[in-house]
Design an enzyme around this catalytic site. Structure first.
Site, PDB file in Angstrom:
ATOM      1  N   LYS A 155       0.816  -1.222   0.000  1.00 58.40           N
ATOM      2  CA  LYS A 155       0.000   0.000   0.000  1.00 58.40           C
ATOM      3  C   LYS A 155       0.847   1.270   0.000  1.00 58.40           C
ATOM      4  CE  LYS A 155      -4.457  -1.580   1.173  1.00 58.40           C
ATOM      5  NZ  LYS A 155      -4.347  -2.945   1.736  1.00 58.40           N
ATOM      6  N   SER A 164       1.753  -9.676  -0.965  1.00 57.70           N
ATOM      7  CA  SER A 164       1.379  -8.261  -0.832  1.00 57.70           C
ATOM      8  C   SER A 164       1.692  -7.672   0.538  1.00 57.70           C
ATOM      9  CB  SER A 164      -0.107  -8.083  -1.148  1.00 57.70           C
ATOM     10  OG  SER A 164      -0.894  -8.950  -0.353  1.00 57.70           O
ATOM     11  N   GLU A 190     -10.209   6.542   3.122  1.00 54.02           N
ATOM     12  CA  GLU A 190     -11.035   5.514   3.753  1.00 54.02           C
ATOM     13  C   GLU A 190     -10.111   4.399   4.225  1.00 54.02           C
ATOM     14  OE1 GLU A 190     -10.266   5.414   0.588  1.00 54.02           O
ATOM     15  OE2 GLU A 190      -9.741   3.301   0.291  1.00 54.02           O
TER      16      GLU A 190
HETATM   17  C1  PLP Z   1      -5.208  -3.971   1.362  1.00 48.23           C
HETATM   18  C2  PLP Z   1      -4.475  -5.208   1.111  1.00 48.23           C
HETATM   19  C3  PLP Z   1      -4.794  -6.064   0.037  1.00 48.23           C
HETATM   20  C4  PLP Z   1      -5.976  -5.838  -0.871  1.00 48.23           C
HETATM   21  O1  PLP Z   1      -5.920  -4.681  -1.650  1.00 48.23           O
HETATM   22  P1  PLP Z   1      -5.644  -4.666  -3.201  1.00 48.23           P
HETATM   23  O2  PLP Z   1      -5.983  -3.290  -3.613  1.00 48.23           O
HETATM   24  O3  PLP Z   1      -6.517  -5.694  -3.841  1.00 48.23           O
HETATM   25  O4  PLP Z   1      -4.204  -4.980  -3.406  1.00 48.23           O
HETATM   26  C5  PLP Z   1      -4.019  -7.183  -0.184  1.00 48.23           C
HETATM   27  N1  PLP Z   1      -2.975  -7.478   0.626  1.00 48.23           N
HETATM   28  C6  PLP Z   1      -2.639  -6.692   1.675  1.00 48.23           C
HETATM   29  C7  PLP Z   1      -1.478  -7.091   2.512  1.00 48.23           C
HETATM   30  C8  PLP Z   1      -3.372  -5.542   1.947  1.00 48.23           C
HETATM   31  O5  PLP Z   1      -3.030  -4.777   2.997  1.00 48.23           O
END
Ligand code: PLP
Length: 394
Positions: free
Chosen positions: A85, A374, A107
């Protein structure tokens, strides 16, 4: 209305009062995208503050254990604040500052985007207000504390179900009330144009690095790129540099909760239909009257009733595949990666790990899977322990 379209998806479905601000943002984004000074400053922040480039890690134990395709992990979990993020947030907040904005609103659902935004605002010295559903404020008390510690104000949203979708509505409303000095830093590749494209561009750093890293390691492109999909920002950032490489399979993994045949799922691509929501035309989970429905996943980050419009388009033209992964499969993958590689993944990312476990075994040892991790899973340990019926003390 053809601006910011991905086939029939995307667009700008917004209140007329917001139009001048959206146009201002579009113009600014067009300018800064090509501005070498901005790009240089952003790269400096990504490298020196967020810790980029992130590693591409060869998961040798996992590969050996599964006996199929070679598996590489793109380690977004190693970024400052523990997820992808920060890539988007640094881009948007730096740009807003250059546009002369004094204040950032955003948000948040689980609080991950709120914490990332509050972090960037602390660094770049801008006021920060985070809108969060009252239900989520209770569930995510630690992240509320983090945001406040970082200097942000947290506003409780009481409308609707008091969750993420209501927080988006409220932030959009607040932006309409106060546009002159305020930028809305949206948290995923969604919303009205230019957000889906802008967020994709900021997250594309993932696939640009990944492409050169895998070419260096293997001398060729991967056979498949996997990422989890909530709104779809880490996935579109992971796919971006490979969209024209038609031999690379692009696979988005959605939170199927208790299963796509149950009422408790967030696998929008499986259960959704075309509709308009949060300023965009896209695939949405809806009831028979077209009302957007609450969705469910064990993973708060995948718990969104829509998907970014470019994903809806990539699915429609069959360029990308979207697969459902249940809570139980994700939890097993969460435990598996921890044990096998010594890496605790975010429960969101564990959905992609779960699918990689399945896919790798159907592939050959001379094939390659790259999957985007992610985020890191420290935030999820208490919830997963509870899911397994273990007693732990936070
Ligand atoms: C917020 C989040 C997501 C989901 O958001 P996307 O916009 O689909 O990438 C996925 N993995 C983590 C670790 C997150 O914090």
């Amino acid at each position: 209305m053809s601006k910011g379209r991905f086939g029939e998806f995307g667009g700008q479905f917004i209140a007329e009062t917001l139009m001048p601000t959206i146009i201002e943002l579009e113009k600014a984004y067009k300018f800064y995208k090509e501005d070498p000074l901005f790009q240089e400053e952003l790269t400096e922040l990504l490298n020196q503050y967020a810790g980029r480039p992130s590693l591409l890690y060869y998961a040798e134990n996992m590969t050996r254990d599964l006996g199929g395709a070679k598996i590489y992990l793109k380690r977004e979990d190693l970024n400052h604040t523990g997820a992808h993020k920060i890539n988007n947030v640094l881009g948007q907040v730096l740009m807003a500052k250059k546009m002369g904005k004094k204040r950032i609103i955003a948000e948040t659902g689980a609080g991950q985007h709120g914490v990332a935004t509050a972090t960037a605002c602390a660094l770049l010295n801008l006021d920060c207000v985070i809108y969060m559903g009252q239900h989520d404020i209770v569930r995510q008390a630690l992240n509320v504390y983090r945001m406040k510690l970082l200097g942000a104000e947290v506003v409780s949203v009481r409308s609707g179900t008091g969750t993420l979708k209501d927080a988006v509505n409220e932030t959009m409303k607040e932006w309409t009330r106060r546009m002159d000095d305020t930028h809305y830093c949206i948290g995923s590749a969604m919303g009205p144009h230019p957000f889906p494209t802008m967020v994709k561009d900021f997250q594309s750093v993932i696939s640009k690095e990944l492409k050169s890293q895998i070419l260096k390691a293997e001398g060729r492109l991967p056979d498949a790129v996997l990422a989890c999909v909530g709104g779809g920002s880490n996935a579109i950032g992971s796919f971006a540099a490979f969209i024209d490489d038609l031999d690379v399979r692009l696979i988005g993994c959605e939170g199927a909760g208790h299963g796509i045949d149950s009422p408790d799922s967030a696998a929008t691509m499986q259960v959704g239909r075309t509709g308009v929501y949060h300023g965009m035309k896209t695939i949405l989970a809806q009831d028979s009257d077209g009302q957007v429905q609450p969705v469910y996943s064990i993973s708060a980050g995948l718990d969104y009733p829509g998907v970014g419009p470019e994903h809806a388009y990539l699915a429609a033209i069959l360029r990308a595949e979207y697969v459902p992964v249940t809570d139980e499969e994700a939890v097993q993958a969460f435990e598996y990666l921890s044990r096998t590689e010594g890496i605790i993944p975010a429960i969101e990312s564990a959905h992609a790990v779960a699918y990689a476990i399945r896919l790798a075994q159907e592939m050959n040892p001379d094939q390659i899977i790259c999957l985007t991790l992610s985020g890191r899973g420290d935030k999820d340990c208490a919830a997963i322990a509870r899911y397994r019926g273990e007693e732990i003390y936070e």
